[in-house]
Design an enzyme around this catalytic site. Structure first.
Site: not given
Lengths: 218, 231
Positions: A46-47
């Protein structure tokens, strides 16, 4: 019958390969995590800064400091790691993430994608989407074939401001699986019970149909 | 070098109208909430705020927006803030939307003494307007410049009197890069310990990047999207 959102996610999950690091966007892409095929191990990035994202927490166990890119509370798997945003996008730009799945408002026959702005009406911002689509080798777009007004989202040319140029290679919709190459959508599979004619009529961009088009197996 | 400041009021001394601030956090996660509340209190205006999001309508940077203290936002995503969207569409608020990875790298570059860099993100889009394009390895890239700020305000889980910081989980996000890019960096921490109280092997942000540190009085740590599963 056209697929629902879960069906789209289920079909995309078949694209996962053992050992991949995968970034899932907000919306339908998030659901892909629920359908990882048996025997396959993937790790979700997840960025906002986590590798090894797990399912939602049990009630009462939510942690405000532990969220995904959609700002939802999450958990981590064993072996997870946290990192800052620059490192996170180094993973993305540096092509260390093998698959990116994201939603779109429009996709064009040459692989352009638009998903961040409707001028004068809606401005969400691009978040990490521009970095993701500009860098990832393997991008799958998950979306409905038509918008709420019934207008095709698979176009000759995007009408909305672009998120990326010539980057989308595969699209999975409620009606079909399509590959984008040589400036056209190539129909690869149809949703169960959906006819080639229906897909043709709901695809504004150039659609190439080669021989018998198989139904998806879900 | 003791960098401890007694309280948030003293920590923010020197912040004036029309300054540029960096504020750490992603959504409401890892935001310097004590400092934001204090900025509302002191009422500085005309601010340029560099922050990934703008909070929600009634928490985080949303509070400064409601109060019309922000002149310009440099962000990547504004999706969950109606007031932000309203001020932006009406033209009251100047907004520079840039890709999240470019925002992170521009802060990092600002702190690392790199004036600009090329990235593929945003090529062929509005983001590339007026920016130099150059092709590397057959792929077009755009030139993005570094960002710095008069003050960077970050939030950490633990900090020591030397200004060393440790972040928790995804509350790390933009905080380390912004700490590097502030002319003056203020860290608010949940727990302030004496020098030696943190393991040097586990420091995320070395104290050299932090000029002032204080322990926040209270952390509400609001959750934006509470998602759970059933047992």
């Amino acid at each position: 019958m056209a697929l629902d959102k879960k069906g789209i996610a289920q079909r995309i999950a078949q694209e996962l390969r053992d050992g991949w690091y995968v970034n899932l966007g907000i919306g339908i892409p998030t659901l892909v995590a629920n359908y990882i095929p048996v025997g396959i191990e993937v790790e979700f990035q997840s960025e906002n800064g986590v590798l090894g994202m797990g399912p939602f927490p049990f009630e009462g166990e939510e942690d405000a400091d532990l969220i995904n890119a959609g700002k939802q509370t999450i958990t981590t798997m064993k072996g997870a790691s946290f990192f800052d945003s620059a490192t996170s996008f180094a993973m993305i730009r540096g092509q260390h993430v093998q698959l990116t799945v994201l939603g779109a408002m429009e996709v064009s026959e040459n692989g352009d994608i638009a998903n961040w702005k409707i001028p004068g009406k809606m401005v969400k911002g691009m978040g990490g989407a521009m970095d993701l689509v500009a860098s990832a080798d393997n991008i799958i777009v998950a979306m409905m074939h038509s918008n709420r007004a019934g207008v095709s989202k698979l176009l000759k040319k995007c009408s909305l401001p672009l998120t990326g140029v010539g980057c989308v290679k595969k699209v999975v919709t409620d009606l079909a699986v399509l590959e984008i190459r040589e400036g056209a959508f190539h129909l690869v599979e149809r949703a169960p019970g959906v006819s080639v004619e229906e897909i043709q009529s709901k695809t504004e961009g150039n659609l190439i149909i080669n021989g018998e088009v198989p139904e998806m197996s879900l | 070098m003791n960098k401890v400041i007694n309280n948030v009021t003293e920590a923010l001394v020197g912040i004036e109208d029309n300054m540029t601030l960096m504020l750490g956090g992603f959504g409401l996660c890892g935001i310097p909430e004590n400092s934001i509340a204090e900025l509302v209190k002191i009422g500085v205006t005309g601010l340029t705020c560099i922050s990934n999001n703008a909070g929600v309508d009634d928490f985080g940077l949303g509070l400064l927006l409601q109060n019309k203290q922000i002149k310009k936002m440099i962000s990547s995503y504004v999706g969950e803030n109606d007031e932000f969207e309203r001020q932006m569409l009406s033209g009251e608020l100047e907004v520079d939307l840039i890709p999240q990875g470019s925002l992170a790298e521009r802060c990092r570059a600002g702190g690392a003494g790199i004036p600009a860099f090329f990235t593929p993100a945003g090529y062929g889009t509005e983001v590339a307007e007026d920016k130099e394009v150059r092709t590397f390895n057959g792929k077009p890239h755009i030139l993005e410049s570094a960002l710095t700020a008069d003050f960077a305000i970050v939030k950490a889980w633990k900090g020591d009197t030397e200004g060393n910081l440790v972040f928790k989980a995804t509350a790390r996000n933009f905080n380390p890069m912004m700490a590097m890019a502030g002319k003056v960096t203020i860290a608010e921490v949940e727990e302030l310990v004496p020098a030696g109280g943190l393991n040097p092997n586990e420091i995320h942000t070395p104290g050299i990047f932090v000029q002032r540190i204080f322990q926040g009085e209270k952390f509400e740590k609001r959750i934006e999207q509470r998602t759970t599963r059933t047992k």
